[in-house]
Design a protein around this motif. Structure first.
Motif, PDB file in Angstrom:
ATOM      1  N   SER A  50      -6.117   8.956   3.882  1.00 14.06           N
ATOM      2  CA  SER A  50      -6.486   9.341   2.516  1.00 14.06           C
ATOM      3  C   SER A  50      -5.731   8.603   1.420  1.00 14.06           C
ATOM      4  N   SER A  51      -4.717   7.823   1.785  1.00 17.68           N
ATOM      5  CA  SER A  51      -4.033   7.068   0.727  1.00 17.68           C
ATOM      6  C   SER A  51      -3.283   5.892   1.340  1.00 17.68           C
ATOM      7  N   GLY A  52      -2.721   5.056   0.492  1.00 17.39           N
ATOM      8  CA  GLY A  52      -1.883   3.951   0.944  1.00 17.39           C
ATOM      9  C   GLY A  52      -2.585   3.006   1.904  1.00 17.39           C
ATOM     10  N   GLY A  72     -11.727   9.800   9.446  1.00 19.91           N
ATOM     11  CA  GLY A  72     -10.422   9.762   8.794  1.00 19.91           C
ATOM     12  C   GLY A  72      -9.738  11.119   8.865  1.00 19.91           C
ATOM     13  N   VAL A  73      -8.505  11.125   9.323  1.00 17.60           N
ATOM     14  CA  VAL A  73      -7.726  12.369   9.392  1.00 17.60           C
ATOM     15  C   VAL A  73      -6.684  12.340   8.286  1.00 17.60           C
ATOM     16  N   SER A  74      -6.540  13.444   7.577  1.00 18.02           N
ATOM     17  CA  SER A  74      -5.468  13.498   6.572  1.00 18.02           C
ATOM     18  C   SER A  74      -5.096  14.949   6.295  1.00 18.02           C
ATOM     19  N   ASP A 112      -3.465  18.830  10.435  1.00 18.04           N
ATOM     20  CA  ASP A 112      -2.157  18.278  10.753  1.00 18.04           C
ATOM     21  C   ASP A 112      -2.282  17.344  11.957  1.00 18.04           C
ATOM     22  N   ALA A 113      -1.985  16.063  11.733  1.00 24.59           N
ATOM     23  CA  ALA A 113      -2.125  15.058  12.793  1.00 24.59           C
ATOM     24  C   ALA A 113      -1.331  15.442  14.034  1.00 24.59           C
ATOM     25  N   PHE A 114      -0.220  16.159  13.837  1.00 23.81           N
ATOM     26  CA  PHE A 114       0.664  16.466  14.966  1.00 23.81           C
ATOM     27  C   PHE A 114       0.109  17.578  15.862  1.00 23.81           C
ATOM     28  N   SER A 140      -1.504   5.788  10.546  1.00 27.19           N
ATOM     29  CA  SER A 140      -0.878   5.486   9.246  1.00 27.19           C
ATOM     30  C   SER A 140      -0.337   6.753   8.589  1.00 27.19           C
ATOM     31  N   VAL A 141       0.257   7.610   9.402  1.00 29.82           N
ATOM     32  CA  VAL A 141       0.798   8.861   8.865  1.00 29.82           C
ATOM     33  C   VAL A 141       2.192   8.614   8.283  1.00 29.82           C
ATOM     34  N   ALA A 142       2.425   9.104   7.079  1.00 28.41           N
ATOM     35  CA  ALA A 142       3.784   9.144   6.525  1.00 28.41           C
ATOM     36  C   ALA A 142       4.055  10.606   6.217  1.00 28.41           C
ATOM     37  N   ILE A 237      19.739   1.463   3.644  1.00 26.51           N
ATOM     38  CA  ILE A 237      19.023   2.732   3.519  1.00 26.51           C
ATOM     39  C   ILE A 237      17.769   2.750   4.386  1.00 26.51           C
ATOM     40  N   TYR A 238      17.251   1.578   4.768  1.00 28.17           N
ATOM     41  CA  TYR A 238      16.013   1.593   5.544  1.00 28.17           C
ATOM     42  C   TYR A 238      16.234   1.193   7.005  1.00 28.17           C
ATOM     43  N   LEU A 239      16.308  -0.111   7.248  1.00 26.45           N
ATOM     44  CA  LEU A 239      16.322  -0.569   8.643  1.00 26.45           C
ATOM     45  C   LEU A 239      17.497  -0.015   9.443  1.00 26.45           C
ATOM     46  N   ALA A 275       6.519  -4.146   1.289  1.00 25.34           N
ATOM     47  CA  ALA A 275       6.930  -2.971   0.517  1.00 25.34           C
ATOM     48  C   ALA A 275       5.981  -2.794  -0.663  1.00 25.34           C
ATOM     49  N   LEU A 276       5.416  -1.620  -0.790  1.00 27.80           N
ATOM     50  CA  LEU A 276       4.444  -1.342  -1.850  1.00 27.80           C
ATOM     51  C   LEU A 276       4.615   0.066  -2.395  1.00 27.80           C
ATOM     52  N   VAL A 277       4.140   0.273  -3.602  1.00 31.09           N
ATOM     53  CA  VAL A 277       4.212   1.606  -4.202  1.00 31.09           C
ATOM     54  C   VAL A 277       3.161   2.499  -3.563  1.00 31.09           C
ATOM     55  N   THR A 278       3.606   3.520  -2.857  1.00 26.87           N
ATOM     56  CA  THR A 278       2.684   4.544  -2.352  1.00 26.87           C
ATOM     57  C   THR A 278       3.372   5.897  -2.548  1.00 26.87           C
ATOM     58  N   LYS A 279       2.600   6.948  -2.274  1.00 23.33           N
ATOM     59  CA  LYS A 279       3.166   8.295  -2.387  1.00 23.33           C
ATOM     60  C   LYS A 279       4.429   8.394  -1.532  1.00 23.33           C
ATOM     61  N   ALA A 280       4.382   7.763  -0.354  1.00 23.82           N
ATOM     62  CA  ALA A 280       5.509   7.875   0.585  1.00 23.82           C
ATOM     63  C   ALA A 280       6.685   6.987   0.174  1.00 23.82           C
ATOM     64  N   SER A 281       6.406   5.755  -0.265  1.00 24.29           N
ATOM     65  CA  SER A 281       7.513   4.800  -0.423  1.00 24.29           C
ATOM     66  C   SER A 281       8.402   5.110  -1.626  1.00 24.29           C
TER      67      SER A 281
HETATM   68  P1  NAI Z   1       0.890   7.399   2.042  1.00 23.60           P
HETATM   69  O1  NAI Z   1       1.727   8.558   1.645  1.00 23.60           O
HETATM   70  O2  NAI Z   1       0.122   6.705   0.999  1.00 23.60           O
HETATM   71  O3  NAI Z   1      -0.157   7.861   3.182  1.00 23.60           O
HETATM   72  C1  NAI Z   1       0.212   8.737   4.203  1.00 23.60           C
HETATM   73  C2  NAI Z   1      -1.006   9.328   4.862  1.00 23.60           C
HETATM   74  O4  NAI Z   1      -0.544  10.228   5.889  1.00 23.60           O
HETATM   75  C3  NAI Z   1      -1.906  10.166   3.940  1.00 23.60           C
HETATM   76  O5  NAI Z   1      -3.244   9.916   4.284  1.00 23.60           O
HETATM   77  C4  NAI Z   1      -1.545  11.605   4.291  1.00 23.60           C
HETATM   78  O6  NAI Z   1      -2.592  12.550   4.097  1.00 23.60           O
HETATM   79  C5  NAI Z   1      -1.269  11.440   5.776  1.00 23.60           C
HETATM   80  N1  NAI Z   1      -0.451  12.531   6.321  1.00 23.60           N
HETATM   81  C6  NAI Z   1       0.794  12.911   5.970  1.00 23.60           C
HETATM   82  N2  NAI Z   1       1.192  13.944   6.743  1.00 23.60           N
HETATM   83  C7  NAI Z   1       0.174  14.197   7.608  1.00 23.60           C
HETATM   84  C8  NAI Z   1      -0.030  15.144   8.645  1.00 23.60           C
HETATM   85  N3  NAI Z   1       0.910  16.019   8.983  1.00 23.60           N
HETATM   86  N4  NAI Z   1      -1.213  15.125   9.280  1.00 23.60           N
HETATM   87  C9  NAI Z   1      -2.205  14.245   8.947  1.00 23.60           C
HETATM   88  N5  NAI Z   1      -2.051  13.319   7.989  1.00 23.60           N
HETATM   89  C10 NAI Z   1      -0.875  13.299   7.330  1.00 23.60           C
HETATM   90  O7  NAI Z   1       1.870   6.425   2.831  1.00 23.60           O
HETATM   91  P2  NAI Z   1       1.860   4.870   3.214  1.00 23.60           P
HETATM   92  O8  NAI Z   1       2.931   4.213   2.448  1.00 23.60           O
HETATM   93  O9  NAI Z   1       0.503   4.307   3.234  1.00 23.60           O
HETATM   94  O10 NAI Z   1       2.416   4.966   4.714  1.00 23.60           O
HETATM   95  C11 NAI Z   1       1.631   4.778   5.870  1.00 23.60           C
HETATM   96  C12 NAI Z   1       2.453   4.034   6.917  1.00 23.60           C
HETATM   97  O11 NAI Z   1       2.775   2.733   6.417  1.00 23.60           O
HETATM   98  C13 NAI Z   1       3.800   4.716   7.223  1.00 23.60           C
HETATM   99  O12 NAI Z   1       4.062   4.590   8.603  1.00 23.60           O
HETATM  100  C14 NAI Z   1       4.789   3.864   6.439  1.00 23.60           C
HETATM  101  O13 NAI Z   1       6.096   3.889   6.982  1.00 23.60           O
HETATM  102  C15 NAI Z   1       4.153   2.490   6.605  1.00 23.60           C
HETATM  103  N6  NAI Z   1       4.607   1.467   5.660  1.00 23.60           N
HETATM  104  C16 NAI Z   1       4.635   1.687   4.306  1.00 23.60           C
HETATM  105  C17 NAI Z   1       5.111   0.719   3.450  1.00 23.60           C
HETATM  106  C18 NAI Z   1       5.164   0.941   1.965  1.00 23.60           C
HETATM  107  O14 NAI Z   1       5.869   0.190   1.279  1.00 23.60           O
HETATM  108  N7  NAI Z   1       4.445   1.889   1.420  1.00 23.60           N
HETATM  109  C19 NAI Z   1       5.563  -0.584   3.951  1.00 23.60           C
HETATM  110  C20 NAI Z   1       5.415  -0.755   5.357  1.00 23.60           C
HETATM  111  C21 NAI Z   1       4.971   0.250   6.185  1.00 23.60           C
END
Ligand code: NAI
Length: 397
Positions: A50-52, A72-74, A112-114, A140-142, A237-239, A275-281
């Protein structure tokens, strides 16, 4: 209601449905004009859609040449008395609308993906919509929490922390544009372990195993999950921290999944993204200053990409070509190749060294980072009149 941005710290507490629609349309338009994905997968499961990166992958595979159908699962929140609902909720809604309009199947599963229940729901959907098989599984779960896999009633909570020593650095509060120094103490063993169980390869493997068990893996099926390595300035802080530990686990999982999928002439890859701006990062302490410097340098050099550019290039140039998939010595697919360019890193590090609370908005691309954050939540689009009230009842389930 009239919807305006509400940011608490680095978390958006409001989202605008029609702004989210604009964000989807912008990404669709980009992939339609970009280099097309040839011989791509037709039946794709995206967990974290659903995002990123997950959403961008879904858009690229549907509209960027592969003409894929997707499940798509989210884990998103719809509108309620308490608030507008999350951006991902509206992204799902509008992605489906535009995919259906062009004749593509797009199934959204909220859960919940888990959990086993979500996996069962997806298996049922694969039977119903994909004649029982998938060609590509994207993980692509964060997430920050998950139920205890051992079955207790406890929730495991991840902690984004350094390991072994404290980390001191700056972070930028998007809520009030303030640069703040902070010190984060090292993670406990329990926190390291919880983060690994949430962000490592365990659940990715559980998904693939579940699909193998019900014979839902098509011949040639691939699976990918996303990782980050980054520059030495973010390593503490990361690796070298809890997240990095989890990503190393994810890389190892890619090797075991690769062996399992070999039975189907398939492959598994951990894909290292930029590295990109997302809800998670933006949640990662200390990462925002690096993002502002990286955006500035990569935009100047003409090498900047967003999630959608990264995903279209991944599928068109690396994963689905006549040649074998290009990987590094650790069998990782490197989409961070342009970020890690030596000249880029030298310039980013020298810029970062100059940044402080008074000059970061002028010297680095803070504006670009903030705008992208607002866009993620449906704000900051010129063609939306934000003073117009929005009827959210049409977006209830
Ligand atoms: P995001 O926050 O934009 O997307 C995360 C997705 O996971 C969303 O669709 C959300 O609904 C889903 N989600 C979260 N908890 C969930 C659950 N319990 N069950 C089902 N779905 C769930 O994050 P982003 O940044 O796209 O991250 C995705 C992957 O990419 C992660 O593994 C992250 O570490 C990796 N990544 C991100 C980078 C960044 O700079 N944003 C860089 C390199 C890798």
């Amino acid at each position: 209601m009239i919807i305006e941005p509400v940011i608490k710290g680095v978390v958006a507490r409001a989202s605008h449905p029609y702004g989210c629609e604009q964000s989807i349309l912008k990404q669709i338009n980009y992939v339609k004009s970009a280099k097309s994905i040839q011989a791509g997968p037709k039946r794709v499961l995206i967990i974290g859609a659903s995002s990123g990166f997950g959403l961008a992958a879904r858009i690229a595979l549907t509209f960027g040449g592969s003409n894929a159908d997707t499940i798509g699962v989210s884990f998103e929140r719809g509108p309620s008395d308490k608030g507008t609902g999350s951006a991902g909720w509206y992204n799902n809604h509008f992605f489906k609308k535009y995919a259906n309009r062009e004749g593509h199947t797009a199934v959204n599963i909220q859960g919940d993906a888990f959990s086993d229940q979500t996996k069962e729901e997806v298996i049922e959907a694969i039977e119903t919509y994909f004649e029982g098989e998938v060609d590509l599984i994207i993980y692509s779960v964060a997430a920050g929490v998950r139920p205890d896999p051992k079955g207790s009633d406890d929730m495991l909570r991840s902690a984004i922390k350094p390991i072994g020593q404290s980390f001191s650095g700056a972070t930028i509060q998007l809520e009030n544009d303030q640069w703040q120094q902070q010190t984060i103490s090292p993670a406990t063993e329990e926190e390291i372990d919880a983060t690994l169980q949430i962000m490592g390869g365990q659940d990715w493997e559980a998904w693939v195993d579940a699909l193998i068990n019900v014979e839902s893996i098509a011949q040639g099926c691939k699976t990918i999950a996303f990782s980050y390595i980054g520059s030495e300035v973010t390593h503490p802080i990361y690796l070298d921290g809890t997240l990095g530990r989890a990503k190393v686990d994810l890389h190892q999982t890619s090797h075991s999944l690769n062996l399992k999928l070999a039975n189907y002439q398939g492959n598994a890859y951990a894909t290292v993204c930029k590295a990109l701006v997302t809800k998670a990062s933006v949640f990662i302490p200390g990462l925002t200053p690096y993002l502002t410097a990286l955006y500035k340098v990569m935009k100047e050099k003409g090498t900047h990409e967003g999630c959608i550019e990264q995903m279209q290039r991944l599928f068109s140039d690396k994963l689905y070509t006549q040649d074998s998939v290009p990987v590094d010595a650790e069998r990782l697919v490197r989409m961070d190749d342009w970020e890690m360019n030596v000249d880029t890193q030298e310039r980013v590090q020298s810029l970062l060294a100059q940044l402080n609370k008074d000059n970061f908005a002028q010297l680095a691309d803070y504006q670009g980072v903030k705008t992208e954050f607002l866009n993620l939540n449906g704000f900051g689009f010129d063609n939306i009149d934000y003073s117009e009230p929005v009827d959210l009842s049409v977006f209830h389930k």
